[in-house]
Enzyme design. Sequence first.
Site, PDB file in Angstrom:
ATOM      1  N   HIS A  90       0.833  -1.208   0.000  1.00  0.00           N
ATOM      2  CA  HIS A  90       0.000   0.000   0.000  1.00  0.00           C
ATOM      3  C   HIS A  90       0.870   1.261   0.000  1.00  0.00           C
ATOM      4  O   HIS A  90       0.700   2.143  -0.850  1.00  0.00           O
ATOM      5  CB  HIS A  90      -0.913  -0.045   1.233  1.00  0.00           C
ATOM      6  CG  HIS A  90      -1.790   1.166   1.414  1.00  0.00           C
ATOM      7  ND1 HIS A  90      -3.129   1.153   1.112  1.00  0.00           N
ATOM      8  CD2 HIS A  90      -1.498   2.422   1.870  1.00  0.00           C
ATOM      9  CE1 HIS A  90      -3.628   2.354   1.380  1.00  0.00           C
ATOM     10  NE2 HIS A  90      -2.664   3.141   1.837  1.00  0.00           N
ATOM     11  N   GLU A  91       1.812   1.334   0.910  1.00  0.00           N
ATOM     12  CA  GLU A  91       2.633   2.549   1.032  1.00  0.00           C
ATOM     13  C   GLU A  91       3.565   2.732  -0.160  1.00  0.00           C
ATOM     14  O   GLU A  91       3.779   3.850  -0.627  1.00  0.00           O
ATOM     15  CB  GLU A  91       3.427   2.533   2.342  1.00  0.00           C
ATOM     16  CG  GLU A  91       2.569   2.476   3.607  1.00  0.00           C
ATOM     17  CD  GLU A  91       1.534   3.592   3.739  1.00  0.00           C
ATOM     18  OE1 GLU A  91       1.701   4.652   3.100  1.00  0.00           O
ATOM     19  OE2 GLU A  91       0.558   3.388   4.467  1.00  0.00           O
ATOM     20  N   HIS A 134       1.653   4.327  -2.928  1.00  0.00           N
ATOM     21  CA  HIS A 134       1.580   5.793  -2.808  1.00  0.00           C
ATOM     22  C   HIS A 134       2.840   6.410  -3.406  1.00  0.00           C
ATOM     23  O   HIS A 134       2.769   7.368  -4.177  1.00  0.00           O
ATOM     24  CB  HIS A 134       1.478   6.216  -1.333  1.00  0.00           C
ATOM     25  CG  HIS A 134       0.114   6.106  -0.738  1.00  0.00           C
ATOM     26  ND1 HIS A 134      -1.015   6.620  -1.311  1.00  0.00           N
ATOM     27  CD2 HIS A 134      -0.300   5.541   0.431  1.00  0.00           C
ATOM     28  CE1 HIS A 134      -2.059   6.393  -0.538  1.00  0.00           C
ATOM     29  NE2 HIS A 134      -1.649   5.727   0.531  1.00  0.00           N
TER      30      HIS A 134
HETATM   31 ZN   LIG Z   1      -2.589   5.102   2.282  1.00  0.00          ZN
END
Ligand SMILES: [Zn+2]
Length: 109
Positions: A17-18, A21
């Site tokens: 997830h990170e 980003h």
């Molecule tokens: Zn996030």
Amino acid sequence: MPGGGELSYAQGMAAVHETSHWMGLLHTFEGDSCTSDGDFIADTPQQSVSTDQYPRSPAKDTYPDQPRLDPIYNYMDYSTDECYEGFMPMQHQRMMEMWAMHRAGHVAA
Ligand SMILES: [Zn+2]
């Protein structure tokens, strides 16, 4: 992260997830609105609020007047690690474009 206290979120998928980003993706629930551009990705379903845990039944659908359910299986929601399955094709495309534009070929001085 692995070893963290919240077991359903501690199997390593937060790293995916990170990193996503960092590769240019926003949350699937970005903007918390049905009238905003959301995550600026055309093929992710509109989603008004983030997902907590893994809502199996009833299916989570914050926009029942629209054709698809909330993307709870998408890495860019806040579902549990067990729930995550992958990305939509245009999210892949966005990451590849952002990589080419901002990351590839840039050497730190
Ligand atoms: Zn996030």
